[in-house]
Design an enzyme around this catalytic site. Sequence first.
Site, PDB file in Angstrom:
ATOM      1  CB  CYS A 249      -1.019   0.177   1.022  1.00  0.00           C
ATOM      2  SG  CYS A 249      -1.759   1.783   1.303  1.00  0.00           S
TER       3      CYS A 249
ATOM      4  CB  CYS B 294      -5.684   4.112  -4.026  1.00  0.00           C
ATOM      5  SG  CYS B 294      -4.773   2.250  -4.241  1.00  0.00           S
TER       6      CYS B 294
END
Length: 288
Positions: A83, A226
Amino acid sequence: MATIPFTKGHGTGNDFVIVADPDGTAELTGEQIAAITDRRFGIGGDGLLRVVRSRAIDAGAATPDAEWFMDYRNADGSIAEMCGNGVRVFVKYLLTAGLATLAPGETLKIGTRAGTKSVTLADNGLEVDLGLWRPDESEVLVRGRGLPIARPGLGIDVGNPHIVVALPSADDLATLDLTVQPVLDPVPPAGANVEFVVPADPLVQDGVGAIRMRVFERGVGETLSCGTGVAASALAVRHWAGAGAPDQWIVDVPGGRLGVRVVRTDEGERVLLSGPASLVFSGEIALA
């Protein structure tokens, strides 16, 4: 009932619950993680970052060149490879907690299930080297609520899988309903995050490209940002633009703005993501 300390953090609205477990003695179950990240009955978050030393991680995910390992889980408790926003928030926690230092010109290595990631200071916060990237030329059709027809998507791998879809206008991006998961045909073996992008007008100004993006994340739903999806979106638009496309990009997401750089090396092109990271509050929560 046992309680554990936590810290809440975010990167451009992509929010995480951070749990320190340096010696790897308090691994949480998927059910516990889903309860902790529940926005109504728990702390709330797009995912959970467990702060653990690499030597305490199972051999299959070990990164011996990094002292710290980011054990990242999606909000539904499932394991994720990486991530980009999470790495920056993870490093922000390490620095604030005094578990690591990072001076200008220095690099801090963080272990992930997608390998070791290098983090440096940047003008807009922290920059993480996501590593080499590659496009997947096999076409995936994407159907979504608010899309009048299925649209082709480009697969981009930046340590985790993404499908990037170009939309014709800002209105199309704004009216897209991401409360419902987009349907992919065919479905990638490991699933994928799905990004919808619109180019700025002009696309390139002063040698820097600019796009807007929204995302539906695997195991989470729509998020305000994101990090790896931002990188994948910039790479996809750059790929579509062809020769002469810039190596530096600005990406606006609902939670803010992030930067993307492409660096050419002998191994291939590496992609770097930069942006802010914030810690919001700390506390304790009881575990079911």
